[in-house]
Every structure is written in C-alpha cells, then in structure tokens.
Motif scaffolding. Structure first.
Motif, PDB file in Angstrom:
ATOM      1  N   VAL A  31      29.230   0.597  13.540  1.00 37.06           N
ATOM      2  CA  VAL A  31      28.211  -0.165  13.022  1.00 37.06           C
ATOM      3  C   VAL A  31      26.866   0.641  12.837  1.00 37.06           C
ATOM      4  O   VAL A  31      26.625   1.736  13.453  1.00 37.06           O
ATOM      5  CB  VAL A  31      27.848  -1.344  13.867  1.00 37.06           C
ATOM      6  N   GLY A  32      26.225   0.634  11.410  1.00 30.45           N
ATOM      7  CA  GLY A  32      25.164   1.124  11.115  1.00 30.45           C
ATOM      8  C   GLY A  32      24.291   0.410  10.324  1.00 30.45           C
ATOM      9  O   GLY A  32      24.493  -0.862  10.342  1.00 30.45           O
ATOM     10  N   THR A  33      23.345   1.014   9.767  1.00 32.84           N
ATOM     11  CA  THR A  33      22.190   0.343   8.697  1.00 32.84           C
ATOM     12  C   THR A  33      22.085   1.156   7.537  1.00 32.84           C
ATOM     13  O   THR A  33      22.311   2.400   7.428  1.00 32.84           O
ATOM     14  CB  THR A  33      20.933   0.269   9.478  1.00 32.84           C
ATOM     15  N   HIS A  34      21.700   0.487   6.645  1.00 39.83           N
ATOM     16  CA  HIS A  34      21.157   1.213   5.261  1.00 39.83           C
ATOM     17  C   HIS A  34      19.689   1.037   5.167  1.00 39.83           C
ATOM     18  O   HIS A  34      19.278   1.329   4.225  1.00 39.83           O
ATOM     19  CB  HIS A  34      21.828   0.259   4.218  1.00 39.83           C
ATOM     20  N   PRO A  38      15.660  -1.363  10.202  1.00 42.63           N
ATOM     21  CA  PRO A  38      16.122  -2.669  10.189  1.00 42.63           C
ATOM     22  C   PRO A  38      15.562  -3.648  11.150  1.00 42.63           C
ATOM     23  O   PRO A  38      15.492  -3.368  12.413  1.00 42.63           O
ATOM     24  CB  PRO A  38      17.694  -2.106  10.741  1.00 42.63           C
ATOM     25  N   VAL A  41      19.341  -9.251  10.491  1.00 41.42           N
ATOM     26  CA  VAL A  41      21.173  -9.039  10.555  1.00 41.42           C
ATOM     27  C   VAL A  41      21.516  -8.518   9.221  1.00 41.42           C
ATOM     28  O   VAL A  41      22.412  -7.741   9.134  1.00 41.42           O
ATOM     29  CB  VAL A  41      21.816 -10.378  11.088  1.00 41.42           C
ATOM     30  N   CYS A  43      20.545  -6.262   7.185  1.00 43.47           N
ATOM     31  CA  CYS A  43      20.450  -4.685   7.373  1.00 43.47           C
ATOM     32  C   CYS A  43      21.651  -3.937   7.991  1.00 43.47           C
ATOM     33  O   CYS A  43      21.499  -2.851   7.869  1.00 43.47           O
ATOM     34  CB  CYS A  43      18.816  -4.424   8.168  1.00 43.47           C
ATOM     35  N   THR A  44      22.297  -4.579   8.886  1.00 40.36           N
ATOM     36  CA  THR A  44      23.254  -3.983   9.416  1.00 40.36           C
ATOM     37  C   THR A  44      24.671  -3.987   8.476  1.00 40.36           C
ATOM     38  O   THR A  44      24.839  -4.814   7.750  1.00 40.36           O
ATOM     39  CB  THR A  44      23.631  -4.570  10.811  1.00 40.36           C
ATOM     40  N   ASP A  45      25.399  -2.918   8.712  1.00 39.89           N
ATOM     41  CA  ASP A  45      26.694  -2.682   7.950  1.00 39.89           C
ATOM     42  C   ASP A  45      27.799  -2.175   8.899  1.00 39.89           C
ATOM     43  O   ASP A  45      27.595  -1.435   9.979  1.00 39.89           O
ATOM     44  CB  ASP A  45      26.467  -1.501   6.971  1.00 39.89           C
ATOM     45  N   CYS A  46      29.050  -2.480   8.644  1.00 37.74           N
ATOM     46  CA  CYS A  46      30.306  -2.018   9.115  1.00 37.74           C
ATOM     47  C   CYS A  46      30.708  -0.726   8.415  1.00 37.74           C
ATOM     48  O   CYS A  46      31.061  -0.689   7.378  1.00 37.74           O
ATOM     49  CB  CYS A  46      31.469  -2.970   9.301  1.00 37.74           C
ATOM     50  N   LYS A  47      30.290   0.292   9.220  1.00 35.03           N
ATOM     51  CA  LYS A  47      30.633   1.594   8.536  1.00 35.03           C
ATOM     52  C   LYS A  47      32.177   2.092   8.607  1.00 35.03           C
ATOM     53  O   LYS A  47      32.539   2.967   7.928  1.00 35.03           O
ATOM     54  CB  LYS A  47      29.920   2.754   9.384  1.00 35.03           C
TER      55      LYS A  47
END
Length: 52
Positions: A31-34, A38, A41, A43-47
C-alpha cells in the motif's frame, strides 16, 4: 489461485482479484500513496495492482 481471507478487495479489474468473491489472491500487498502529504483515504493506492 486461492483467496486471502485477510485482504478484502472489490477491484474486479485486477489480475489478483479472487473472482468468486471480493478478496485478493496475493499473500501480501503493498500500500502506498500518490501524494506528498496524504490526508484522506483517496490518497492511498494498492501498489500491487496489475491490470487483468
């Protein structure tokens, strides 16, 4: 491909989506952010996402 009962997921377009139910088939995900800072929610991404 087996479902991981610890990772719920409803992204049907992902290669690792367990198609029979809303779960992931990976043992773990990243899990990360772009965003630089952030704060919500969105702002979060499944990498670990891979387009199916």
């Amino acid at each position: 491909m087996e479902k991981n009962n610890c990772i719920k997921c409803d992204i049907n377009q992902c290669k690792y989506h367990y198609k029979a139910e809303d779960y992931c088939s990976l043992e773990q995900i990243q899990v990360g952010t772009h965003e630089k800072n952030p704060t919500v929610v969105e702002c979060t991404d499944c990498k670990s996402f891979v387009l199916d």
